[in-house]
Design an enzyme around this catalytic site. Structure first.
Site, PDB file in Angstrom:
ATOM      1  N   VAL A   1     -17.968 -19.784 -17.754  1.00 18.67           N
ATOM      2  CA  VAL A   1     -16.651 -19.366 -18.301  1.00 18.67           C
ATOM      3  C   VAL A   1     -15.942 -18.741 -17.578  1.00 18.67           C
ATOM      4  O   VAL A   1     -14.644 -19.013 -17.287  1.00 18.67           O
ATOM      5  CB  VAL A   1     -16.873 -18.782 -19.789  1.00 18.67           C
TER       6      VAL A   1
ATOM      7  N   ILE B   1     -14.588 -20.746 -14.340  1.00 19.61           N
ATOM      8  CA  ILE B   1     -13.594 -21.917 -14.362  1.00 19.61           C
ATOM      9  C   ILE B   1     -12.294 -21.296 -14.970  1.00 19.61           C
ATOM     10  O   ILE B   1     -11.991 -20.489 -15.979  1.00 19.61           O
ATOM     11  CB  ILE B   1     -13.989 -22.776 -15.684  1.00 19.61           C
TER      12      ILE B   1
ATOM     13  N   ASP C   1      29.789 -32.294  -3.707  1.00 22.68           N
ATOM     14  CA  ASP C   1      31.196 -32.521  -3.880  1.00 22.68           C
ATOM     15  C   ASP C   1      31.940 -31.352  -3.253  1.00 22.68           C
ATOM     16  O   ASP C   1      31.581 -30.272  -3.482  1.00 22.68           O
ATOM     17  CB  ASP C   1      31.214 -33.293  -5.175  1.00 22.68           C
TER      18      ASP C   1
ATOM     19  N   ASP D   1      29.463 -36.483 -10.040  1.00 19.66           N
ATOM     20  CA  ASP D   1      29.927 -36.286 -11.482  1.00 19.66           C
ATOM     21  C   ASP D   1      30.368 -37.653 -12.086  1.00 19.66           C
ATOM     22  O   ASP D   1      30.625 -37.699 -13.363  1.00 19.66           O
ATOM     23  CB  ASP D   1      31.073 -35.401 -11.662  1.00 19.66           C
TER      24      ASP D   1
ATOM     25  N   ASN E   1     -12.401 -15.294 -10.247  1.00 26.20           N
ATOM     26  CA  ASN E   1     -13.521 -16.350 -10.528  1.00 26.20           C
ATOM     27  C   ASN E   1     -14.567 -16.133  -9.252  1.00 26.20           C
ATOM     28  O   ASN E   1     -15.802 -16.172  -9.499  1.00 26.20           O
ATOM     29  CB  ASN E   1     -12.988 -17.881 -10.292  1.00 26.20           C
TER      30      ASN E   1
ATOM     31  N   ASP F   1      -6.794 -13.838 -17.673  1.00 24.36           N
ATOM     32  CA  ASP F   1      -5.871 -15.042 -18.192  1.00 24.36           C
ATOM     33  C   ASP F   1      -4.667 -14.070 -19.206  1.00 24.36           C
ATOM     34  O   ASP F   1      -3.875 -14.817 -19.428  1.00 24.36           O
ATOM     35  CB  ASP F   1      -6.476 -15.838 -19.218  1.00 24.36           C
TER      36      ASP F   1
END
Length: 920
Positions: free
Chosen positions: A309, A312, A356, A655, A721, A753
């Site tokens: 766990v 990952i 433009d 436009d 990790n 996390d």
């Protein structure tokens, strides 16, 4: 016999609620009726429109003009969705295994962690949805209507049956309606009928005879919701709104699909799968080494599951979605509404911005500054669209008399769709400036138009570069007024107004007129000519061939000054390695003058020169060209292709309705939110709410910052990790007890996390975000340099944690204290690693580290909860910890700081990498 009710509905073929139905039908047979019959049935005067009271009554009956939203998934199901993935299944299995072997504590901890993870995931998704919903609310469609006898711009959802809607080329049709006025109207109906070519429309009723229904594509007297005018001017009476429209009948098929995965999301998904495979290998390796080391099978099983766990990065998708959603919402608050999340990636790597001129580089507050007529040049005073000002003869400075200029400005006032209001206008800015010019000459445009009703017109078209209107004179003859580009008008004119009266347009006069045009254009003015002619009879059709020989009566020079902040934005683009090219339909001299003023360098090339170039020739010169003048919309596509062939990432502004192809061809299509047509906005990836070039530059900076934040989070999470895997493997190989229990690994997973990762997702842009070239769009988010940094950080974490465990275990402190210190050290490593992740290279310590207050609050919060996990009795029971002394905390903190010190040392030794690349 039809009978109108008090709310304007009719009782035969009516638009009224039908008992037992969710949506009352629209006017089903309006296309068979004349426009007069439809207006009578719906109880409205086309010249006045509906009154406020009638609108309110009909809104109660028909509801808002919007399609039904897709059924929303209940919040409780969204929460349960957090448990519907294979990773959660692994955790549930771990809880079951723990309970089966009698480890109730770990079973409870895992269950609680599952609940916390679910809540965090649910809240992240909810926040992302709310950000995107707020973004959608910023793109509220509007419609130009006639109500209470006045033209108004209203939100499209307020339309009701009977409303009079005014449309012109580029507008998207806001509801179903019956045409009452159609001047050269063509409509793109592909979204509804699949017809690839625009369909010509007219006010003529359509009837196939009998009761047979006419196919939708052949109902040429109707306009349908969500189709778009590609040509002409129209007025329609709304016959159906919302779910009663033709689009409403197929709303299920047209509902918005989920946002497709961006290349970055695909890349991260692939990365997650690879990491899952590697973690599986690591778990097997750990289990084997632990078995050989003599650990108990239940402990190995729990720790192996927890390690899987922790290894990952299951938080990647949620954080990526939140980072993009919040970043895009932040961009929207600054004037750039990004419609597609994938465009954020392209924004950060843009190498060329094709802009433009009018309204983007300039203020779009057009003001007439000069007028030429009858051989004399005049200066015009006054600002903006206010009518205060004078017209003075150049040389003498004397104001012109009221009758002196009437004939000169009359075509400008009448061949015009703009109207002035209090300090503002409705319509095109250039046309509004001409109305203001006429007012300064004593001509009231509204009174003139009322006295000379328009009987036909040739709307302005970017291809023809002129507009013509036809009016009935009191004697029955037809007067035609034309305004447009001077060089185009000269091909249509046979005479010219001089100081001696109207004379034949010979070469001498032609040269004089071109010289005046060049003089005004060279001064940075936009130049327009006006011409007129009298026809003996009213034409039966109104086409270019209908125009008689015209008499040129005047030339106006209009200034549109650059926006004050554009020059600074140009300098910032230069520093960032982003080239800027001006694209305009204006005269080359005008464009060059503005380019010089704002800081655009390079050659000036006209549309005529582009026509003579092959694609290869244009590609060879494209990098040296700074200004494209007198271009047509199709030239924009050529420019995009030429730049793309040179390897550039192109942002293109537009436009008009004819800009849609270029907006789609560019990597980032940018539509103008104020002056842009609905078709342009639909085709674009980004919409500017203020039409300001500086907003594009801010969006590029924000796009770079968003991408950088995603990289920061990925670095932070993957380093954790890798560190967890190496720590457990290292301890097992060294014959040490596992430094992290299943509960502790899950606790670290929440920290990884949780708040710190979220804080990295909203990190402000670094000061040097625009001081390096754009990144290569093909660059992998984890290149060799970043992978090396992640592996380096993970190795330092593992070495420090295992080393501290071995050192303190052999001391008098005891194994429980050693394991608690190892756990605490690994947690503290994440605080320092978050600082590591905030920059790819360069110094780690500096002012930029203190600019994200949210991150520091999160890090302080993590430290506090870790102290609680070590010292609170109930927390010690959950995590298997013992209290630590101040000296032991200091040792943990000092050890954890090595990940920051090691990274600083590496960066001091290795040369700073070159970020990104400059376009070819």
């Amino acid at each position: 016999m039809s009978r109108r009710t008090t709310t304007g509905e009719v009782t035969s073929g009516e638009v009224r609620p039908v008992p037992g139905t969710a949506h009352p039908p629209g006017e089903p047979d309006a296309y068979r009726l004349t426009s007069e019959q439809v207006t009578e049935r719906l109880g409205v005067d086309p010249g006045r429109g509906l009154d406020t009271g009638e609108i309110q009554e009909r809104t109660v009956v028909h509801g808002p003009n919007r399609l039904a939203d897709p059924a929303r998934r209940p919040e409780w199901l969204k929460f349960l969705d957090q448990f519907r993935n294979w990773l959660i299944g692994i955790l549930l299995l771990a809880a079951v295994v723990a309970g089966a072997i009698g480890d109730i504590k770990d079973a409870v901890v895992i269950t609680v962690v599952l609940q916390i993870n679910a809540v965090l995931g649910y809240l992240q998704e909810r926040r992302a949805e709310r950000s995107l919903e707020a973004l959608r609310r910023m793109l509220v469609p509007t419609a130009r209507v006639r109500r209470d006898g006045k033209e108004q711009v209203v939100e499209a959802h307020t339309l009701v049956p009977g409303d009079m809607v005014l449309l012109e080329a580029g507008d998207r049709v806001p509801a179903d309606g019956r045409l009452t006025v159609a001047e050269s109207v063509e409509v793109a109906e592909a979204a509804l009928t699949g017809e690839s070519q625009p369909v010509a429309k007219s006010v003529t009723a359509v009837d196939a005879g009998g009761d047979a229904a006419v196919p939708l594509a052949e109902r040429t007297s109707m306009l349908f919701m969500n189709t778009a005018l590609t040509r002409g001017r129209a007025e329609m009476i709304v016959t159906a709104t919302g779910m009663r429209t033709q689009l409403g009948t197929i709303a299920e098929a047209l509902r918005t699909e989920a946002e497709p995965a961006s290349p970055l999301q695909v890349q991260l998904d692939s990365l997650g799968r690879r990491l899952a495979l590697l973690s599986g290998i690591a778990v097997v390796a750990y289990a084997l080494t632990a078995l050989i080391g003599g650990e108990s099978l239940p402990d190995i099983a729990l720790r192996a599951v927890a390690l899987a766990v922790a290894a990952i990065p299951e938080g990647l998708p949620a954080v990526l979605a939140l980072t993009l959603a919040l970043g895009v919402y932040r961009m929207a608050r600054r004037g750039a509404i990004v419609k597609r999340l994938a465009s954020v990636e392209s924004l950060g790597s843009a190498t060329v911005v094709c802009s433009d001129k009018t309204g983007t580089l300039t203020l779009n507050e057009m003001t007439a500054r000069a007028l030429w007529t009858a051989g004399r040049l005049y200066d015009v005073t006054g600002d903006g669209y206010r009518t205060a000002g004078t017209i003075n003869a150049v040389g003498t400075g004397h104001p012109a008399g009221p009758d002196e200029l009437r004939e000169a400005v009359l075509p400008f006032a009448v061949c015009n769709d703009a109207r002035l209001t209090d300090e503002d206008f409705i319509g095109d800015p250039t046309e509004a400036a001409l109305v203001a010019l006429a007012a300064k000459a004593g001509v009231d445009a509204d009174s003139l138009r009322a006295g000379q009703p328009r009987v036909g017109e040739l709307p302005f078209d970017a291809a023809t570069k002129y507009m013509a209107t036809f009016h009935t004179e009191p004697d029955g003859r037809t007067r035609v007024h034309v305004k447009g580009a001077v060089d185009v008008l000269l091909t249509l004119c046979t005479h010219v107004r001089t100081e001696h009266g109207v004379r034949t347009l010979d070469d001498e006069h032609r040269s004089e007129l071109l010289a005046v045009t060049a003089r005004l254009g060279g001064a940075g003015l936009r130049v327009l000519g006006a011409a007129t002619a009298l026809m003996d009879s009213r034409p039966t059709t109104f086409t270019a061939a209908t125009l008689p020989g015209l008499t040129l009566v005047s030339i106006a020079g209009i200034a549109d000054p650059p926006r004050p902040q554009v020059r600074d934005a140009m300098a910032l683009c230069g520093t960032a390695g982003v080239a800027v090219k001006m694209i305009t339909g204006d005269h080359a001299d005008t464009a060059a003058a503005i380019a010089r003023e704002v800081g655009i360098s390079g050659d000036v090339v006209t549309g005529a020169e582009l026509d003579r170039m092959t694609e290869d020739q244009l590609a060879a010169r494209i990098d040296d060209i700074g200004v494209f003048a007198r271009v047509a919309p199709e030239h924009k596509v050529m420019i995009v292709r030429a730049l793309s062939s040179r390897g550039h990432i192109v942002a293109m502004t537009g436009d008009g309705v004819n800009d849609a192809a270029a907006l789609r061809a560019a990597h980032i299509g940018v539509a103008m939110g104020v002056t842009g047509t609905d078709v342009a906005k639909e085709a674009a990836d980004m919409v500017l709410t203020d039409d300001d070039f500086s907003t594009i530059v801010r969006a590029v900076r924000e796009g770079r910052a968003i991408y950088d934040n995603i990289v920061k989070f990925v670095r932070f999470q993957l380093a954790t990790n890798v560190g967890a895997i190496l720590t457990l493997l290292g301890a097992s190989l060294a014959g040490l007890p596992a430094p992290l229990t299943a509960a502790q690994l899950l606790w670290i997973n929440i920290i990884m996390d949780g708040p710190p990762a979220m804080a990295l997702a909203v990190d402000p842009a670094r000061d040097d975000a625009m001081s390096h070239p754009p990144r290569d769009p093909q660059e992998r988010i984890l290149d060799a340099r970043r992978l090396w940094a992640i592996g380096r950080a993970g190795a330092v974490m593992a070495l420090g944690t295992v080393g501290l465990l071995a050192l303190t275990r052999s001391s008098a402190a005891g194994e429980d204290v050693a394991l608690t210190m190892a756990f605490t050290t690994f947690v503290l490593y994440q605080l320092f690693n978050a600082l590591n992740a905030r920059a790819d290279d360069g110094p780690l310590l500096g002012r930029h580290q203190f600019r994200n207050r949210t991150l520091w609050l999160c890090l302080a919060g993590v430290l506090c909860v870790q102290i609680a996990a070590v010292h609170l009795p109930w927390a010690r029971t959950v995590f298997g910890t013992v209290p630590l002394t101040a000296a032991q905390w200091a040792l943990c903190l000092g050890t954890a700081s090595t990940v920051l010190l090691a990274e600083a040392a590496v960066r001091a030794v290795l040369p700073r990498s070159a970020k990104g690349r400059v376009g070819p």
